[in-house]
Write an enzyme that holds these catalytic residues in place. Sequence first.
Site, PDB file in Angstrom:
ATOM      1  N   LYS A  47     -10.043  13.039   8.346  1.00  0.00           N
ATOM      2  CA  LYS A  47      -9.589  12.610   9.656  1.00  0.00           C
ATOM      3  C   LYS A  47      -9.500  13.811  10.598  1.00  0.00           C
ATOM      4  O   LYS A  47      -9.171  14.920  10.161  1.00  0.00           O
ATOM      5  CB  LYS A  47      -8.188  11.995   9.561  1.00  0.00           C
ATOM      6  CG  LYS A  47      -8.087  10.684   8.815  1.00  0.00           C
ATOM      7  CD  LYS A  47      -6.620  10.245   8.756  1.00  0.00           C
ATOM      8  CE  LYS A  47      -6.434   8.938   7.985  1.00  0.00           C
ATOM      9  NZ  LYS A  47      -6.927   7.776   8.755  1.00  0.00           N
ATOM     10  N   ARG A 106      -7.718  -0.271   1.079  1.00  0.00           N
ATOM     11  CA  ARG A 106      -8.190  -1.542   0.520  1.00  0.00           C
ATOM     12  C   ARG A 106      -8.642  -1.377  -0.933  1.00  0.00           C
ATOM     13  O   ARG A 106      -8.647  -2.337  -1.692  1.00  0.00           O
ATOM     14  CB  ARG A 106      -9.300  -2.115   1.397  1.00  0.00           C
ATOM     15  CG  ARG A 106     -10.586  -1.322   1.434  1.00  0.00           C
ATOM     16  CD  ARG A 106     -11.431  -1.655   2.652  1.00  0.00           C
ATOM     17  NE  ARG A 106     -10.787  -1.194   3.867  1.00  0.00           N
ATOM     18  CZ  ARG A 106     -11.257  -1.430   5.089  1.00  0.00           C
ATOM     19  NH1 ARG A 106     -12.366  -2.147   5.241  1.00  0.00           N
ATOM     20  NH2 ARG A 106     -10.632  -0.988   6.149  1.00  0.00           N
ATOM     21  N   ASP A 155      -2.630  10.444   3.826  1.00  0.00           N
ATOM     22  CA  ASP A 155      -4.060  10.136   3.883  1.00  0.00           C
ATOM     23  C   ASP A 155      -4.781  11.168   4.736  1.00  0.00           C
ATOM     24  O   ASP A 155      -4.706  11.137   5.966  1.00  0.00           O
ATOM     25  CB  ASP A 155      -4.264   8.731   4.461  1.00  0.00           C
ATOM     26  CG  ASP A 155      -5.735   8.343   4.520  1.00  0.00           C
ATOM     27  OD1 ASP A 155      -6.544   8.990   3.825  1.00  0.00           O
ATOM     28  OD2 ASP A 155      -6.058   7.388   5.255  1.00  0.00           O
ATOM     29  N   GLU A 203      -9.595   3.877   2.184  1.00  0.00           N
ATOM     30  CA  GLU A 203      -9.131   3.926   0.792  1.00  0.00           C
ATOM     31  C   GLU A 203      -8.047   2.914   0.483  1.00  0.00           C
ATOM     32  O   GLU A 203      -7.865   2.510  -0.662  1.00  0.00           O
ATOM     33  CB  GLU A 203      -8.623   5.336   0.463  1.00  0.00           C
ATOM     34  CG  GLU A 203      -7.174   5.630   0.834  1.00  0.00           C
ATOM     35  CD  GLU A 203      -6.873   5.527   2.324  1.00  0.00           C
ATOM     36  OE1 GLU A 203      -5.728   5.176   2.664  1.00  0.00           O
ATOM     37  OE2 GLU A 203      -7.764   5.791   3.158  1.00  0.00           O
ATOM     38  N   LYS A 250       0.836  -1.199   0.000  1.00  0.00           N
ATOM     39  CA  LYS A 250       0.000   0.000   0.000  1.00  0.00           C
ATOM     40  C   LYS A 250       0.876   1.256   0.000  1.00  0.00           C
ATOM     41  O   LYS A 250       1.663   1.470   0.912  1.00  0.00           O
ATOM     42  CB  LYS A 250      -0.915  -0.003   1.222  1.00  0.00           C
ATOM     43  CG  LYS A 250      -1.747   1.260   1.401  1.00  0.00           C
ATOM     44  CD  LYS A 250      -2.532   1.211   2.716  1.00  0.00           C
ATOM     45  CE  LYS A 250      -3.178   2.541   3.046  1.00  0.00           C
ATOM     46  NZ  LYS A 250      -3.834   2.524   4.381  1.00  0.00           N
TER      47      LYS A 250
END
Length: 460
Positions: free
Chosen positions: A239, A313, A232, A311, A227
């Site tokens: 978040k 996965r 993120d 995101e 990954k």
Amino acid sequence: MTLTFAPDQPDALPLYAVAVEDLDDVLASLGEQAGAWVKAVGFKAEAGQACLLPGDGGPVGALAGLGSAATRKRTRFALASARAQLPDRVFRLETELTGTALEEQCLGWLLAGYQFTRYRGTETPMARLIAPEGVDPHRLETIAAGEALTRDLINTPANDMGPDELLAATQALADQFGAGISVVSGEDLLTQNLPMIHAVGRASPRTPRLIDMRWGDAGPLLTLVGKGVCFDTGGLNIKPGASMGLMKKDMGGAATVLGLAQMIMALDLPIRLRVLIPAVENAISGSAFRPQDILTSRKGLTVEINNTDAEGRLVLADALALADEEKPDMLVSFATLTGAARVAMGPDIAPFFATETSDAGAVIIAARKVADPVWELPYWEPYEKMIEPGIADLDNAPSGGMAGCITAALFLRRFVTQTPNYMHFDIYGWNPAAAPARPKGGVGQGARALLAALPELLAL
């Protein structure tokens, strides 16, 4: 960084690695004066303790504590703690340790030489060690170098480690070992049928891409998928600040597979290696993918988006589907995927999932030998219904908050249908506090365990 053993030299100082239960015998062998000094300074051979032995004009040796039988179960790499306490000299190890216990302590010594100095200037000189009899210095140095690459990549902040820079790091590794590399980026992700990688990365001005590196022309095929979410924000499900603070490490899966790939290539293992890294930034803009969107994956499965912060996965799913089409002998994914894994296991232990019981057993045994702790979790079939929303084939973020690590693994497994041997590691990739051989910051997890298990996994 000093990640190598020192060349043999006659003036090397002895370094006695001593367990609590052996201290009296060692002190007796050193003589009355040295024994009195060691007792006077309070050295008891506890894990992490170090003590110089004084002589005329300077030290004549040193002691390093390995702890008691009870504390050794609680402390990895005890010898590593002594390194920072010793002067910049070359030492020769004197110890009763053999086999895997000796290898663990020597690897810990090397890993303790890691220093991340990109933003703060010069390195601190450190004590060095001559490789003792009974260890393979090239293998340990290779593992330490691969781990250092992983740590460097994770520790680098996102302003200097986006998809471009992650590609550059992969290209440098490929160039070093004569590997081939190809890249699908931007709108080409759509024409090449990698739509979920594109969807996650399209909101960022930093172009999303899939990096594909290949090495070796003979032997079983091992495919590693990492990954590579370089930062993120959580996307439109943004978040909170406290959760976003460590998101430079969200490409820890990519960093881990690159460190492992370096180990494999430097050791010249008789395999074919493929590394796939979906490299994106999950950003916020008018083009960001949205909650309630339904995406169609490379596999043809549809995915309802119930949280844009799930995101990882999504990008892994397209990369895994691509890898699966080739039917490798072994397929392994690494990802900083779920907070649920941290709640269950804490920062030290990497949970993993395996489709084959024998593969899991090989990794567990290897992990214990190389002090790289992992724990198998189940692909629990009754939870499959939790990732089936009804409106689409799959749900990327099931409600309820239960079994989040397992449901994420089940989601990924849906994209691996042609490869019997698949494993997934849900890693943390970060040390929240300094520990022996592991400073605060980025760290590889599971890579050394998998490397040690490869001979059995791939029948090498």
